[in-house]
Design a protein around this motif. Structure first.
Motif, PDB file in Angstrom:
ATOM      1  N   PRO A 178     -61.855  30.643  21.963  1.00 41.60           N
ATOM      2  CA  PRO A 178     -63.236  30.226  22.231  1.00 41.60           C
ATOM      3  C   PRO A 178     -64.198  31.352  22.581  1.00 41.60           C
ATOM      4  N   ASN A 179     -63.668  32.534  22.927  1.00 44.48           N
ATOM      5  CA  ASN A 179     -64.536  33.625  23.374  1.00 44.48           C
ATOM      6  C   ASN A 179     -64.712  34.721  22.326  1.00 44.48           C
ATOM      7  N   LEU A 180     -64.395  34.397  21.090  1.00 43.13           N
ATOM      8  CA  LEU A 180     -64.560  35.391  20.029  1.00 43.13           C
ATOM      9  C   LEU A 180     -66.020  35.818  19.908  1.00 43.13           C
ATOM     10  N   LEU A 195     -59.624  26.957  15.346  1.00 43.85           N
ATOM     11  CA  LEU A 195     -59.847  28.365  15.691  1.00 43.85           C
ATOM     12  C   LEU A 195     -60.715  28.492  16.944  1.00 43.85           C
ATOM     13  N   ALA A 196     -61.807  27.756  16.994  1.00 43.24           N
ATOM     14  CA  ALA A 196     -62.713  27.853  18.139  1.00 43.24           C
ATOM     15  C   ALA A 196     -62.079  27.297  19.405  1.00 43.24           C
ATOM     16  N   GLN A 197     -61.228  26.298  19.246  1.00 40.51           N
ATOM     17  CA  GLN A 197     -60.565  25.712  20.407  1.00 40.51           C
ATOM     18  C   GLN A 197     -59.582  26.691  21.037  1.00 40.51           C
ATOM     19  N   GLU A 256     -65.538  23.545   8.568  1.00 39.60           N
ATOM     20  CA  GLU A 256     -66.766  23.175   9.260  1.00 39.60           C
ATOM     21  C   GLU A 256     -66.692  23.535  10.743  1.00 39.60           C
ATOM     22  N   ALA A 257     -65.455  23.571  11.273  1.00 43.08           N
ATOM     23  CA  ALA A 257     -65.266  23.871  12.694  1.00 43.08           C
ATOM     24  C   ALA A 257     -65.664  25.293  13.055  1.00 43.08           C
ATOM     25  N   LEU A 259     -67.702  28.194  17.193  1.00 44.49           N
ATOM     26  CA  LEU A 259     -67.525  29.509  17.833  1.00 44.49           C
ATOM     27  C   LEU A 259     -68.855  29.914  18.479  1.00 44.49           C
ATOM     28  N   ALA A 260     -69.119  29.340  19.619  1.00 46.31           N
ATOM     29  CA  ALA A 260     -70.438  29.438  20.241  1.00 46.31           C
ATOM     30  C   ALA A 260     -70.837  30.853  20.614  1.00 46.31           C
TER      31      ALA A 260
END
Length: 365
Positions: free
Chosen positions: A65-67, A60-62, A82-83, A87-88
């Motif tokens: 990435p801008n969520l 999802l984050a890959q 865990e991923a 979501l930085a």
């Protein structure tokens, strides 16, 4: 429905939408169209309320990435990968009304997170890593099965609103009193028997709701000028007067396990253990490295923890307290708030450090 979903996602990609609404789409799985190729790297807000999702994709984050906001209210999500911690930029995560039984420690890596909503799940505990969320402002974990809150919550220094209604809490960590930005604390419908002695000492805390904690008999007197909800708290002892009423009321006020001695107005000498703790605390506060200069201190871990987070501070003079307190009761029905809380028999309790402070403390002074 599938063609409509495909067209919605296709248009979002073509027009580089920042917001995507996929609410009420009867989704059983996360749409693969969102994860193809480069994904929607420009997407900032994804809303997927009232579907039937059971999990989230590992990448999802890959792919997104801008969520900034991920809204997953009312699905059937049992576990989050865990991923999720990748979501930085995520600032708001809503997993309310799902089937979560466990919150992975990796949520502590969401360092930009400001709002975390987990109400109406099946959580039995929260990971200590939640204390790493130093920008967190809102935490809602109401309607779960929590029996305790992690002590590490005190590290969420930006927390303003904490809601823990309808859980199984028997106590509140005293470390929460060190959340100096906390404005509203709601703990209605739990199993609380006492509140931290310092609760309400912070001027920022203005709203405290402890409705329907039937074994809760006392509120720290720091809360006297706050907005409090306490209907359904306490049991009736009206009609009991004189010394018998006082003895019963003393027995009804719960205190933390660390309290070793309950002093009275007649006690003139503070126990040696307490004086030693106050001295060590003073050294620690004035010179944080001071304890390292002393000979090794053989104290139980619980007492060493108290040096950093005292049991409370005297409501009269602000002296730190560790193993003893002198409680002074002010039945709420005798105060100015009696008309607001007619249904409760709860008392305000002033916790003092000595018999002198006990004698001289006045709730309205």
């Amino acid at each position: 429905m599938a063609s409509e979903l495909h067209e919605t996602i296709f248009m979002a990609k073509q027009e580089r939408h920042k917001n995507l609404f996929l609410n009420y789409k009867n989704l059983n799985m996360f749409p693969v169209e969102l994860l193809k190729d480069e994904g929607l790297r420009f997407l900032e807000r994804l809303y997927m309320k009232r579907n039937s999702l059971t999990t989230l994709p590992d990448n999802l984050a890959q792919k997104l990435p801008n969520l900034i906001e991920l809204y997953l209210h009312s699905n059937n999500i049992v576990v989050i990968p865990e991923a999720i911690g990748n979501l930085a930029r995520l600032q708001s995560l809503d997993l309310s009304n799902n089937a979560l039984q466990l919150l992975c420690p990796e949520v502590g890596r969401l360092r930009s997170l400001r709002h975390l909503r987990l109400s109406n799940n099946q959580l039995k505990n929260l990971p200590s890593e939640i204390g790493d969320l130093q920008d967190l402002e809102t935490l809602d974990v109401s309607m779960n099965q929590l029996m305790s809150l992690p002590d590490s919550l005190h590290r969420c220094v930006s927390l303003q609103n904490l809601t823990v209604d309808h859980n199984l809490l028997s106590h509140v960590p005293r470390q929460l009193c060190w959340l100096h930005c906390l404005n509203q604390l709601s703990m209605a419908a739990n199993r609380l028997t006492f509140l931290p002695l310092d609760l309400g000492r912070s001027r920022e805390l203005q709203f405290v709701f402890v409705d329907n904690n039937t074994d809760l008999k006392g509120l720290p007197s720091y809360m006297y000028n706050k907005v409090i909800g306490c209907s359904g708290c306490g049991v009736s002892y009206q009609g009991l007067g004189g010394e018998m009423g006082e003895v019963l009321r003393d027995a009804l006020i719960g205190l933390p396990a660390e309290v070793k001695v309950i002093g009275s107005e007649k006690d003139n000498v503070v126990p040696l253990e307490e004086l030693a703790m106050r001295t060590l605390h003073h050294i620690h506060q004035q010179h944080p490295a001071g304890l390292n200069l002393l000979p090794p201190i053989s104290l139980p871990k619980a007492l060493l923890d108290l040096l950093q987070f005292p049991l409370g501070h005297c409501h009269r003079c602000s002296q730190a307290m560790f193993t003893i307190t002198y409680p002074k009761f002010f039945p709420l029905r005798d105060t100015a708030l009696a008309g607001v809380h007619r249904r409760t028999t709860v008392s305000f309790v002033a916790y003092c450090c000595s018999s002198h402070c006990h004698r001289t403390f006045d709730l309205q002074g």
